[in-house]
Design a protein around this motif. Structure first.
Motif, PDB file in Angstrom:
ATOM      1  N   SER A 225      11.519  24.808  39.245  1.00 48.39           N
ATOM      2  CA  SER A 225      12.484  25.612  38.498  1.00 48.39           C
ATOM      3  C   SER A 225      12.710  26.954  39.190  1.00 48.39           C
ATOM      4  O   SER A 225      13.846  27.349  39.464  1.00 48.39           O
ATOM      5  CB  SER A 225      11.982  25.825  37.070  1.00 48.39           C
ATOM      6  N   LYS A 226      11.638  27.633  39.470  1.00 47.37           N
ATOM      7  CA  LYS A 226      11.728  28.957  40.104  1.00 47.37           C
ATOM      8  C   LYS A 226      12.356  28.851  41.495  1.00 47.37           C
ATOM      9  O   LYS A 226      13.278  29.598  41.829  1.00 47.37           O
ATOM     10  CB  LYS A 226      10.324  29.558  40.196  1.00 47.37           C
TER      11      LYS A 226
ATOM     12  N   ILE B 188      16.311  27.670  41.452  1.00 44.90           N
ATOM     13  CA  ILE B 188      17.237  28.699  40.975  1.00 44.90           C
ATOM     14  C   ILE B 188      17.327  29.833  41.991  1.00 44.90           C
ATOM     15  O   ILE B 188      18.416  30.336  42.277  1.00 44.90           O
ATOM     16  CB  ILE B 188      16.834  29.190  39.570  1.00 44.90           C
ATOM     17  N   ARG B 189      16.219  30.197  42.586  1.00 42.99           N
ATOM     18  CA  ARG B 189      16.265  31.230  43.636  1.00 42.99           C
ATOM     19  C   ARG B 189      16.996  30.722  44.879  1.00 42.99           C
ATOM     20  O   ARG B 189      17.706  31.482  45.533  1.00 42.99           O
ATOM     21  CB  ARG B 189      14.852  31.691  43.985  1.00 42.99           C
TER      22      ARG B 189
ATOM     23  N   GLU C 133      15.676  35.399  35.953  1.00 45.82           N
ATOM     24  CA  GLU C 133      14.224  35.190  35.839  1.00 45.82           C
ATOM     25  C   GLU C 133      13.875  34.496  34.523  1.00 45.82           C
ATOM     26  O   GLU C 133      12.998  33.632  34.500  1.00 45.82           O
ATOM     27  CB  GLU C 133      13.473  36.514  35.974  1.00 45.82           C
TER      28      GLU C 133
ATOM     29  N   GLU D  45      14.658  30.842  34.995  1.00 44.83           N
ATOM     30  CA  GLU D  45      13.607  30.167  35.767  1.00 44.83           C
ATOM     31  C   GLU D  45      12.456  29.756  34.850  1.00 44.83           C
ATOM     32  O   GLU D  45      11.987  28.617  34.905  1.00 44.83           O
ATOM     33  CB  GLU D  45      13.063  31.092  36.867  1.00 44.83           C
TER      34      GLU D  45
END
Length: 189
Positions: A18-19, A22-23, A123, A126
């Motif tokens: 997820s993190k 998205i980044r 954030e 995420e």
């Protein structure tokens, strides 16, 4: 490895993906993917964008009512509607492509938020996508034996031409080594 450790890995991987994804789609990271599962997700998302660009053109219209206060809830409303079984007594079968679509849709929302001045949501998005995966999807991934099927399906595959070239180079190297060995042997005897 105990079942608890395996389960924990499934959940941890969902958060990492997820993190990272998205980044990655918002250009906030230039690092290599932190895990093979994240690399497979990046590859699959990029592949979808290349093969079906028309599909991605509709998301800004779908996300037109999204604001900072409702972005995450808006995403989960779409996901819950999509994954709801037709009948209440049925269980919706979760496929690898369905799991991919969760991350890709979250990525599209993140891009939309970034382009529309709502970067403060990224954030939270995420984290909340990770929470959604943990509560709604990870039990199904555990039943599938973990993330290995996802990696198998979506990781970048070697092109057949590269396989042939590598095999030819290997054969040429073997022939060169045998020829050199023969000439050295003949000189010594």
């Amino acid at each position: 490895m105990t079942m608890g450790q395996s389960t924990e890995h499934v959940v941890q991987e969902a958060y990492v993906m997820s993190k990272d994804y998205i980044r990655y789609v918002t250009g906030r990271t230039s690092k290599a993917a932190p895990t093979v599962t994240s690399a497979a997700l990046r590859h699959a998302g990029d592949d979808l964008l290349l093969k079906y660009p028309i599909f991605f053109k509709r998301w800004p219209r779908v996300f037109k009512d999204v604001c900072t206060d409702n972005a995450c809830d808006y995403l989960f409303k779409i996901l819950d509607e999509h994954f709801r079984p037709e009948n209440p007594w049925q269980k919706k079968e979760l496929t690898w492509s369905g799991i991919l679509s969760i991350y890709v849709l979250a990525g599209q929302l993140a891009i939309h938020c970034q382009k529309n001045g709502m970067e403060s949501v990224l954030e939270e998005l995420e984290l909340r996508v990770g929470l959604y995966m943990e509560s709604k999807v990870c039990p199904g991934i555990r039943d599938k034996g973990g993330w290995s099927g996802f990696v198998e399906r979506y990781a970048a595959k070697e092109q057949p031409e590269h396989t042939v070239i590598r095999a030819c180079c290997g054969v040429l190297l073997l022939l060169a080594t045998m020829t050199l060995t023969y000439h050295i042997y003949r000189r010594l005897h």
